[in-house]
Design a protein around this motif. Structure first.
Motif, PDB file in Angstrom:
ATOM      1  N   UNK A 118       0.844  -1.188   0.000  1.00  0.00           N
ATOM      2  CA  UNK A 118       0.000   0.000   0.000  1.00  0.00           C
ATOM      3  C   UNK A 118       0.877   1.235   0.000  1.00  0.00           C
ATOM      4  N   UNK A 119       0.284   2.385  -0.355  1.00  0.00           N
ATOM      5  CA  UNK A 119       0.979   3.663  -0.306  1.00  0.00           C
ATOM      6  C   UNK A 119       0.672   4.422   0.975  1.00  0.00           C
ATOM      7  N   UNK A 120      -0.053   3.815   1.916  1.00  0.00           N
ATOM      8  CA  UNK A 120      -0.428   4.506   3.150  1.00  0.00           C
ATOM      9  C   UNK A 120       0.736   4.466   4.145  1.00  0.00           C
ATOM     10  N   UNK A 121       1.115   5.644   4.688  1.00  0.00           N
ATOM     11  CA  UNK A 121       2.186   5.728   5.672  1.00  0.00           C
ATOM     12  C   UNK A 121       1.791   5.008   6.962  1.00  0.00           C
TER      13      UNK A 121
ATOM     14  N   UNK B 226      12.566  -5.724  -6.331  1.00  0.00           N
ATOM     15  CA  UNK B 226      12.187  -6.310  -7.616  1.00  0.00           C
ATOM     16  C   UNK B 226      10.995  -7.255  -7.529  1.00  0.00           C
ATOM     17  N   UNK B 227      10.396  -7.417  -6.344  1.00  0.00           N
ATOM     18  CA  UNK B 227       9.236  -8.289  -6.233  1.00  0.00           C
ATOM     19  C   UNK B 227       8.062  -7.663  -6.994  1.00  0.00           C
ATOM     20  N   UNK B 228       7.389  -8.458  -7.819  1.00  0.00           N
ATOM     21  CA  UNK B 228       6.277  -7.941  -8.612  1.00  0.00           C
ATOM     22  C   UNK B 228       6.756  -7.483  -9.980  1.00  0.00           C
ATOM     23  N   UNK B 229       5.805  -7.113 -10.842  1.00  0.00           N
ATOM     24  CA  UNK B 229       6.136  -6.677 -12.203  1.00  0.00           C
ATOM     25  C   UNK B 229       6.712  -5.275 -12.185  1.00  0.00           C
ATOM     26  N   UNK B 230       7.446  -4.954 -13.276  1.00  0.00           N
ATOM     27  CA  UNK B 230       8.040  -3.621 -13.391  1.00  0.00           C
ATOM     28  C   UNK B 230       6.968  -2.545 -13.346  1.00  0.00           C
ATOM     29  N   UNK B 231       5.862  -2.764 -14.076  1.00  0.00           N
ATOM     30  CA  UNK B 231       4.801  -1.745 -14.139  1.00  0.00           C
ATOM     31  C   UNK B 231       4.162  -1.531 -12.778  1.00  0.00           C
ATOM     32  N   UNK B 232       3.925  -2.622 -12.035  1.00  0.00           N
ATOM     33  CA  UNK B 232       3.298  -2.490 -10.717  1.00  0.00           C
ATOM     34  C   UNK B 232       4.227  -1.759  -9.748  1.00  0.00           C
ATOM     35  N   UNK B 233       5.523  -2.107  -9.761  1.00  0.00           N
ATOM     36  CA  UNK B 233       6.464  -1.456  -8.853  1.00  0.00           C
ATOM     37  C   UNK B 233       6.625   0.018  -9.176  1.00  0.00           C
ATOM     38  N   UNK B 234       6.609   0.365 -10.477  1.00  0.00           N
ATOM     39  CA  UNK B 234       6.725   1.776 -10.855  1.00  0.00           C
ATOM     40  C   UNK B 234       5.542   2.564 -10.319  1.00  0.00           C
TER      41      UNK B 234
ATOM     42  N   UNK C 281       3.565   1.744  -7.764  1.00  0.00           N
ATOM     43  CA  UNK C 281       3.591   1.765  -6.300  1.00  0.00           C
ATOM     44  C   UNK C 281       4.583   2.814  -5.792  1.00  0.00           C
ATOM     45  N   UNK C 282       5.762   2.907  -6.439  1.00  0.00           N
ATOM     46  CA  UNK C 282       6.754   3.892  -5.982  1.00  0.00           C
ATOM     47  C   UNK C 282       6.252   5.314  -6.190  1.00  0.00           C
ATOM     48  N   UNK C 283       5.543   5.557  -7.299  1.00  0.00           N
ATOM     49  CA  UNK C 283       4.996   6.895  -7.536  1.00  0.00           C
ATOM     50  C   UNK C 283       3.916   7.228  -6.510  1.00  0.00           C
ATOM     51  N   UNK C 284       3.057   6.240  -6.222  1.00  0.00           N
ATOM     52  CA  UNK C 284       1.988   6.478  -5.247  1.00  0.00           C
ATOM     53  C   UNK C 284       2.567   6.790  -3.871  1.00  0.00           C
ATOM     54  N   UNK C 285       3.640   6.101  -3.493  1.00  0.00           N
ATOM     55  CA  UNK C 285       4.232   6.325  -2.176  1.00  0.00           C
ATOM     56  C   UNK C 285       4.915   7.687  -2.102  1.00  0.00           C
ATOM     57  N   UNK C 286       5.607   8.084  -3.181  1.00  0.00           N
ATOM     58  CA  UNK C 286       6.215   9.415  -3.192  1.00  0.00           C
ATOM     59  C   UNK C 286       5.144  10.494  -3.100  1.00  0.00           C
ATOM     60  N   UNK C 287       4.024  10.319  -3.810  1.00  0.00           N
ATOM     61  CA  UNK C 287       2.927  11.297  -3.758  1.00  0.00           C
ATOM     62  C   UNK C 287       2.273  11.322  -2.376  1.00  0.00           C
ATOM     63  N   UNK C 288       2.215  10.142  -1.692  1.00  0.00           N
ATOM     64  CA  UNK C 288       1.644  10.103  -0.346  1.00  0.00           C
ATOM     65  C   UNK C 288       2.479  10.961   0.612  1.00  0.00           C
TER      66      UNK C 288
ATOM     67  N   UNK D  68       8.511  11.854  -7.380  1.00  0.00           N
ATOM     68  CA  UNK D  68       8.811  10.987  -8.523  1.00  0.00           C
ATOM     69  C   UNK D  68       8.937   9.550  -8.018  1.00  0.00           C
ATOM     70  N   UNK D  69       8.674   8.604  -8.907  1.00  0.00           N
ATOM     71  CA  UNK D  69       8.822   7.190  -8.561  1.00  0.00           C
ATOM     72  C   UNK D  69       9.698   6.483  -9.576  1.00  0.00           C
ATOM     73  N   UNK D  70      10.617   5.641  -9.117  1.00  0.00           N
ATOM     74  CA  UNK D  70      11.529   4.925 -10.011  1.00  0.00           C
ATOM     75  C   UNK D  70      11.316   3.414  -9.987  1.00  0.00           C
ATOM     76  N   UNK D  71      10.331   2.943  -9.218  1.00  0.00           N
ATOM     77  CA  UNK D  71      10.085   1.505  -9.177  1.00  0.00           C
ATOM     78  C   UNK D  71      11.316   0.758  -8.696  1.00  0.00           C
ATOM     79  N   UNK D  72      11.641  -0.336  -9.417  1.00  0.00           N
ATOM     80  CA  UNK D  72      12.794  -1.152  -9.061  1.00  0.00           C
ATOM     81  C   UNK D  72      14.018  -0.806  -9.883  1.00  0.00           C
TER      82      UNK D  72
END
Length: 385
Positions: free
Chosen positions: A287-290, A321-329, A331-338, A356-360
């Protein structure tokens, strides 16, 4: 404490002092990087259908005929970008002749594909192949060789790396030399196919290749330096000063209080431009929730930004690297925005913040171990002044 004085005679002596001439390049380091091997699977099976625009010489009406066919294949990687695929296909070419002269084709072939990138991401490829096809036409049966050239693409769907959509266009030259129009026999036939289907990756996922590079170490020079004996006076210790934010600059000289933990500061205690890794900024699972602990740590960042209005921050989210590249990208953007939204909610000007999000894509450690993956799951604050 009472003062004590020690008087020693001055005499020239020689003592050995180690002087280390070391810059950043003087430390032996290892750079570890994962080679991009495209898809992490070396084998796949393919099931698809195609629409075929047949050579007009196959029809007695002197026009090209429409057809639909099927194709199955088994592919294997030969090198990073080169694949080989064995295939079986069949189709029925409608000639429009009520007398029953439709073409029934079945064939086997081998194709070579050159893929421009990862098969799981959107990947165009070139294809060329050869094979044999059985043309089942009443009174004109023939097994003939064929050649084909084309282009295509693959793209993983539904967030599943092993499931890929595949589309392609091919021109197929068939050496079949018979035609309902006698004057055109011996010319061969050229058909055109537009195919669409699904690839399923099979087998064991390939481990990424790791390249380790060692940076040369400069020599350490040791010199003998003459020194003199000195008079040592023991004096009472100065009272300990307070440094509330722990940046190494005591409060009475600190012009920029509330420095984030681990940040570098100048002589006035003010943060300089740098990238600060916040490993304790954590999120709820998947999740992206702190987390509650992360929100408490963010209070220090809020206090810093309020006390230093000249500081702007780029918030960079990273995953393992767990999960697909698209999903990780994503998730990282959502967490940075959170994190950005949390700071804005506490009155920090949104214009000072960028997320910004860079995923894996930018690991700092190997993803082969849990310890390495934990280091890669991080939030970085890039502080600009």
């Amino acid at each position: 404490m009472s003062a004590h004085r020690f008087s020693l005679s001055r005499s020239a002596v020689t003592m050995r002092a180690a002087v280390a001439a070391a810059a950043l390049a003087g430390v032996s380091t290892f750079a570890v990087a994962a080679e991009d091997n495209g898809s992490s699977y070396d084998n796949y099976v393919y099931f698809g259908g195609f629409y075929l625009k047949a050579d007009k010489d196959r029809s007695p009406t002197d026009r090209s005929a429409d057809s639909f066919g099927y194709q199955v294949g088994l592919g294997h990687r030969l090198s990073q970008n080169l694949w080989v695929e064995g295939q079986f296909f069949g189709d029925t070419i409608e000639t429009g002749n009520a007398a029953g002269t439709d073409y029934y084709q079945t064939g086997f072939g081998v194709d070579f594909q050159y893929a421009f990138g990862q098969r799981s991401e959107f990947t165009p490829y070139l294809v060329a192949g050869i094979g044999g096809v059985y043309n089942d036409v009443p009174g004109q049966d023939e097994v003939s060789p064929y050649l084909n050239l084309g282009i295509g693409f693959t793209k993983s769907i539904l967030g599943i790396e092993t499931l890929r959509l595949r589309g392609e266009l091919r021109a197929v030259y068939d050496d079949y030399d018979k035609s309902p129009i006698a004057s055109r026999n011996g010319d061969g036939k050229i058909d055109y196919r537009a195919g669409l289907g699904l690839e399923f990756a099979v087998g064991k996922a390939r481990e990424p290749e790791v390249v380790v590079k060692e940076v040369p170490v400069e020599k350490v020079v040791v010199k003998e330096v003459p020194v003199e004996r000195v008079v040592i006076k023991e004096v009472p210790a100065a009272p300990v000063s307070v440094d509330d934010d722990g940046d190494g600059v005591i409060n009475e000289h600190d012009k920029c209080p509330n420095t984030p933990k681990g940040a570098k500061v100048d002589g006035n205690g003010c943060v300089v431009e740098q990238t600060l890794v916040m490993r304790d900024i954590t999120f709820e699972f998947d999740s992206a929730r702190l987390t509650a602990n992360a929100q408490r740590l963010m209070e220090n960042v809020v206090a810093f930004l309020r006390s230093d209005p000249s500081a702007n921050i780029t918030i960079a989210g990273h995953t393992d690297s767990k999960g697909s590249d698209a999903y990780n990208l994503k998730l990282s953007r959502d967490r940075a925005n959170e994190v950005r939204d949390y700071l804005v909610g506490y009155g920090i000007d949104a214009g000072r913040l960028q997320a910004v999000g860079y995923g894996e894509g930018r690991p700092v450690a190997s993803n082969d171990s849990e310890a390495g993956r934990e280091l890669n799951r991080r939030v970085e604050f890039r502080i600009q002044k």
